[in-house]
Design a protein around this motif. Structure first.
Motif, short mmCIF file in Angstrom:
data_model
loop_
_atom_site.label_atom_id
_atom_site.label_comp_id
_atom_site.label_asym_id
_atom_site.label_seq_id
_atom_site.Cartn_x
_atom_site.Cartn_y
_atom_site.Cartn_z
N CYS A 1 -37.52 64.09 122.64
CA CYS A 1 -37.40 64.90 122.80
C CYS A 1 -38.11 65.86 124.36
O CYS A 1 -37.32 66.53 124.89
N VAL A 2 -39.06 64.89 124.85
CA VAL A 2 -39.28 65.52 126.36
C VAL A 2 -38.58 64.73 127.00
O VAL A 2 -37.94 65.71 127.94
N THR A 3 -37.92 63.98 127.44
CA THR A 3 -36.94 63.04 128.11
C THR A 3 -36.10 64.22 127.58
O THR A 3 -35.22 64.23 128.69
N GLY A 4 -35.46 65.12 126.55
CA GLY A 4 -34.05 65.03 126.37
C GLY A 4 -34.03 66.92 127.18
O GLY A 4 -33.17 67.75 127.12
N CYS A 5 -35.37 67.16 126.90
CA CYS A 5 -35.34 68.53 127.75
C CYS A 5 -35.65 68.95 128.82
O CYS A 5 -36.19 68.46 129.84
N HIS A 6 -34.56 69.48 129.84
CA HIS A 6 -34.88 69.18 131.17
C HIS A 6 -35.65 69.94 131.75
O HIS A 6 -35.38 70.37 132.37
N GLU A 7 -35.73 71.23 131.21
CA GLU A 7 -37.00 72.09 131.12
C GLU A 7 -37.76 71.76 131.66
O GLU A 7 -38.71 72.63 131.31
N GLY A 8 -39.05 70.74 130.29
CA GLY A 8 -39.78 70.00 130.75
C GLY A 8 -40.57 71.23 130.07
O GLY A 8 -41.66 71.05 129.97
N ALA A 9 -40.73 71.93 129.00
CA ALA A 9 -40.64 72.98 128.35
C ALA A 9 -41.55 72.06 126.57
O ALA A 9 -42.89 72.84 126.05
N LEU A 10 -41.18 70.84 126.01
CA LEU A 10 -42.12 69.88 125.55
C LEU A 10 -42.82 69.24 126.03
O LEU A 10 -42.59 68.73 126.94
N GLN A 11 -44.24 68.49 125.58
CA GLN A 11 -44.99 67.32 125.64
C GLN A 11 -44.93 66.54 124.64
O GLN A 11 -45.84 67.98 123.18
N ILE A 12 -45.49 65.27 124.66
CA ILE A 12 -46.36 65.14 123.15
C ILE A 12 -48.09 64.66 124.15
O ILE A 12 -48.59 65.10 124.50
N ILE A 13 -48.46 65.80 122.36
CA ILE A 13 -49.93 66.64 122.85
C ILE A 13 -50.81 66.18 121.62
O ILE A 13 -50.33 66.45 120.37
N ASP A 14 -51.61 64.64 122.21
CA ASP A 14 -52.74 64.54 120.20
C ASP A 14 -51.25 64.16 119.09
O ASP A 14 -51.64 64.13 118.28
#
Length: 241
Positions: A19-32
């Motif tokens: 999902c991180v690479t699929g979000c062009h707006e950079g709204a998602l990130q993998i945390i913990d």
């Protein structure tokens, strides 16, 4: 304000990072080890990332949230020196069937019967990432699921030289997701042409409507060809629309 925004089910999230690479707006990130929405103003609520999630952890919900801020997104994306780090093993942790792959035929190899013209995987539109590198500048065949089973020369005549996305407008869920994915493919991945192949049955026309809505909403304009076939594989209609 109340608006549509992404919702993450952490119980279902396996931290694969698709999902991180699929979000062009950079709204998602993998945390913990879990996908997180890093800032509400970065999420446009279109759900383009949903189809990249192999576990179904992403959905859309309507709730109180800060308004989407396009200027903030632009500053956020342009200010990043590199993509957010996603910590996972080299082995694909999501569903093996959704792992992106490009195909090149080794010299001297052949199929057991006939020749496959498939150039990439996955092919189901829900699993296909609109930002996949192999889609860039390509000619896309958007085919109803049943067409390949009806048309005997589907590979040699219609799929050859094209990338493939399959869908069923009657059975698949997420019509708006399909439309947004196609828009992203056209505008962000510079699709060259779009060919829509459908069956003669009435419900199949829904796939053509999805393509029409997407091309009408996209900023870039691409040529669209319609191919309609009978249940026995005869071409009933083939024209640029």
């Amino acid at each position: 304000m109340k608006r549509t925004i992404i919702k993450i089910d952490e119980e279902l999230c396996n931290g694969c990072g698709e999902c991180v690479t699929g979000c062009h707006e950079g709204a998602l990130q993998i945390i913990d080890g879990k996908a997180k929405l890093v800032n509400e103003v970065f999420c446009d609520g279109l759900g383009a990332c949903i189809g990249d999630c192999p576990t179904g952890a992403l959905t859309l919900e309507e709730r109180e949230a800060e308004a989407f801020d396009e200027a903030a997104v632009e500053a956020h994306v342009s200010g990043k020196k590199k993509a957010p780090e996603v910590h996972f093993a080299p082995i694909h942790k999501g569903c093996p069937g959704s792992m992106a792959r490009s195909f090149e035929k080794p010299a001297g190899t052949s199929m057991v019967s006939g020749s496959s013209e498939l150039q990439q995987w996955p092919v189901q539109l829900h699993l296909l990432s609109p930002s996949a590198p192999y889609l860039r500048g390509s000619d896309l065949l958007l085919a109803a699921d049943c067409t390949a089973f009806s048309v005997g020369d589907f590979h040699s005549k219609y799929l050859k030289g094209k990338k493939l996305a399959i869908a069923c407008p009657k059975l698949d869920q997420g019509r708006e997701i399909y439309i947004n994915k196609l828009i992203n493919m056209i505008d962000d991945n510079y699709l060259n042409t779009l060919t829509v192949m459908i069956m003669e049955v009435p419900c199949c026309s829904g796939l053509l409507q999805i393509a029409k809505e997407a091309t009408a909403s996209a900023i870039r304009k691409v040529p669209v060809k319609l191919i309609q076939v009978s249940v026995q594989g005869q071409v009933l209609r083939e024209e640029w629309i």
